[in-house]
Every structure is written in structure tokens, then in C-alpha cells.
Design a protein around this motif. Structure first.
Motif, PDB file in Angstrom:
ATOM      1  N   MET A  26       0.402   4.680  -5.595  1.00 11.05           N
ATOM      2  CA  MET A  26       0.475   4.538  -4.132  1.00 11.05           C
ATOM      3  C   MET A  26       1.480   5.525  -3.535  1.00 11.05           C
ATOM      4  N   PRO A  27       1.291   5.874  -2.275  1.00 13.42           N
ATOM      5  CA  PRO A  27       2.198   6.816  -1.617  1.00 13.42           C
ATOM      6  C   PRO A  27       3.623   6.259  -1.555  1.00 13.42           C
ATOM      7  N   LYS A  28       4.574   7.182  -1.674  1.00 14.63           N
ATOM      8  CA  LYS A  28       5.980   6.826  -1.586  1.00 14.63           C
ATOM      9  C   LYS A  28       6.618   7.599  -0.443  1.00 14.63           C
ATOM     10  N   THR A  87       0.830  -1.214   0.000  1.00 13.58           N
ATOM     11  CA  THR A  87       0.000   0.000   0.000  1.00 13.58           C
ATOM     12  C   THR A  87       0.858   1.256   0.000  1.00 13.58           C
ATOM     13  N   ALA A  88       2.179   1.079   0.101  1.00 19.11           N
ATOM     14  CA  ALA A  88       3.124   2.197   0.066  1.00 19.11           C
ATOM     15  C   ALA A  88       4.506   1.649  -0.269  1.00 19.11           C
ATOM     16  N   ILE A  89       5.363   2.534  -0.789  1.00 19.15           N
ATOM     17  CA  ILE A  89       6.742   2.184  -1.117  1.00 19.15           C
ATOM     18  C   ILE A  89       7.664   3.021  -0.246  1.00 19.15           C
ATOM     19  N   LEU A  90       8.704   2.390   0.270  1.00 16.97           N
ATOM     20  CA  LEU A  90       9.755   3.071   1.026  1.00 16.97           C
ATOM     21  C   LEU A  90      11.061   2.865   0.278  1.00 16.97           C
ATOM     22  N   LEU A  91      11.775   3.959   0.032  1.00 15.60           N
ATOM     23  CA  LEU A  91      13.031   3.891  -0.711  1.00 15.60           C
ATOM     24  C   LEU A  91      14.100   4.745  -0.043  1.00 15.60           C
ATOM     25  N   GLY A  92      15.347   4.395  -0.288  1.00 16.44           N
ATOM     26  CA  GLY A  92      16.447   5.273   0.044  1.00 16.44           C
ATOM     27  C   GLY A  92      16.606   6.294  -1.078  1.00 16.44           C
ATOM     28  N   SER A 130       2.862  10.365  -8.128  1.00 14.87           N
ATOM     29  CA  SER A 130       1.961  10.539  -6.988  1.00 14.87           C
ATOM     30  C   SER A 130       2.680  11.067  -5.749  1.00 14.87           C
ATOM     31  N   GLU A 131       1.978  11.016  -4.643  1.00 11.84           N
ATOM     32  CA  GLU A 131       2.449  11.603  -3.387  1.00 11.84           C
ATOM     33  C   GLU A 131       3.764  10.975  -2.906  1.00 11.84           C
ATOM     34  N   GLY A 151      -2.878   1.302   7.960  1.00  6.78           N
ATOM     35  CA  GLY A 151      -2.644   1.009   6.554  1.00  6.78           C
ATOM     36  C   GLY A 151      -2.032  -0.365   6.376  1.00  6.78           C
ATOM     37  N   GLY A 152      -1.857  -0.716   5.121  1.00  7.00           N
ATOM     38  CA  GLY A 152      -1.325  -2.023   4.781  1.00  7.00           C
ATOM     39  C   GLY A 152       0.185  -2.028   4.673  1.00  7.00           C
ATOM     40  N   PRO A 153       0.722  -3.093   4.083  1.00  2.00           N
ATOM     41  CA  PRO A 153       2.164  -3.283   3.996  1.00  2.00           C
ATOM     42  C   PRO A 153       2.895  -2.183   3.230  1.00  2.00           C
ATOM     43  N   ILE A 154       4.118  -1.947   3.668  1.00  2.00           N
ATOM     44  CA  ILE A 154       5.036  -1.004   3.029  1.00  2.00           C
ATOM     45  C   ILE A 154       6.159  -1.841   2.432  1.00  2.00           C
TER      46      ILE A 154
END
Length: 190
Positions: free
Chosen positions: A81-83, A53-58, A100-101, A119-122
Motif C-alpha cells: 500500500m502507498p506510504k 489503504t495507506a500508511i502515514l508516518l513521521g 512500494s510507493e 480512498g479509504g482509511p490512512i
């Protein structure tokens, strides 16, 4: 509490650098060189887009992916999806406008706070340095690994060499494919 999932293409000796091609890395592009393509081995990538439901990045991975992923049909679910980008140097002016956001997080404490939200998984893609820090801080809940039958030697590793207490993992899903790739999904035991 949200689940933080690390997803990686990884060599048998733990290298994650240059899987699709990175300038300057000796073995760049190792995920498609000398490996027969077996579509079912990569189905995990589509599954991850449906689950996350979201992405996390360096920062480095954000800069690499944001230049190409927004316009790729195979990453359409990620476009909307939100980042979240963990960086001490990026500013809002550095963010792309067609993906997107995107929110900049300045610390692992902010990542921990994000996990506490509804929220769901990141999902985390790429981001070797960030993944090491997340793992060392005990913030990773699950690993999605596609293990390639290769020994690459030098290169960025998924896991740090920090001296720490043993972390137990539970294998919850696995599969071996005709080309030697292995899908391994581990939950972190708390």
C-alpha cells in the motif's frame, strides 16, 4: 474524505515510546516484558492492515519501520500500500526501494489535502511527534489504542501538553483481555 486513524500501543499513563525496543529508553520493550502474550489482544494489528489503504508516518518511524517491515510476513499487506512520510528533511534518495510507493509530505497542510482525496482509511503507526501535531491540528478521526496496564513515567507521549479546547471522543469499540490489556477504539467527535 479519508479517515485518519492513529494506532498506538500505550501505557496507562500515556507513554508510547519504546514499545518494541528503542535504544536509550529506560523501559524499552515494555510491550513484551512481564506481559503474558494473549494472541487475541493483538488481532487489532491484522484488522488494521485489512482496513487501511495507506500508511502515514513521521520521519523517525519511517526510518525505523522501513528497515524491517518490508520483509516481515506479518506486515505483508502494508508492503504494497502507498506510504506517506511527513518530513522536512528526507529526500527521495533517502527512501527505501523495496516498500512500494512512498511520498514525502512537507507539512500538515499536505496531510490535510491528502485526507481530502478519494480512498479509504490512512493509518498512522509510531510517529509520536507527528501524532501530537496531527491531534493538535484536528486531523485525527479515530484512535486505535491497545492500553497496557503499566505506568512508565518518563517517555514520549501520544498526546501533547498543548493548552487547547476540549476534544470529545466517542468509544466505539472496546475489549479487555486476560493479561490486562485493553483495546479502546475512539472516534473523534466533530
Amino acid at each position: 474524505m479519508r479517515t485518519l486513524i492513529t494506532s498506538a500501543f500505550i501505557s496507562l499513563d500515556g507513554v508510547v515510546e519504546g514499545p518494541g525496543g528503542e535504544p536509550g529508553y529506560r523501559n524499552s520493550g515494555w510491550t513484551f516484558k512481564d506481559i503474558d502474550f494473549v494472541p487475541e489482544a493483538y488481532a487489532i494489528k491484522g484488522d488494521e492492515q485489512k482496513e487501511a489503504t495507506a500508511i502515514l508516518l513521521g520521519r523517525t518511524s519511517y526510518e525505523a519501520f522501513s528497515g524491517v517491515w518490508p520483509d516481515m510476513a506479518e506486515f505483508a499487506d502494508y508492503k504494497v500500500m502507498p506510504k506517506y512520510v511527513v518530513s522536512t528533511t528526507l529526500t527521495d534518495d533517502d527512501l527505501v526501494t523495496n516498500w512500494s510507493e512512498t511520498t514525502i509530505l512537507r507539512s500538515l497542510d499536505e496531510v490535510a489535502a491528502l485526507k481530502e482525496t478519494e480512498g479509504g482509511p490512512i493509518i498512522v503507526h509510531g510517529s509520536a511527534t507527528l501524532n501530537q501535531a496531527l491531534s493538535d491540528a484536528g486531523l485525527v478521526d479515530r484512535y486505535h489504542l491497545l492500553v497496557f496496564p503499566l505506568l512508565l513515567g518518563a517517555g514520549k507521549r501520544l498526546f501533547s501538553t498543548t493548552d487547547k479546547d476540549t476534544q470529545q471522543l466517542k468509544l466505539v469499540e472496546h475489549e479487555v483481555y486476560a493479561n490486562g490489556l485493553q483495546k479502546q477504539i475512539f472516534d473523534v467527535v466533530r
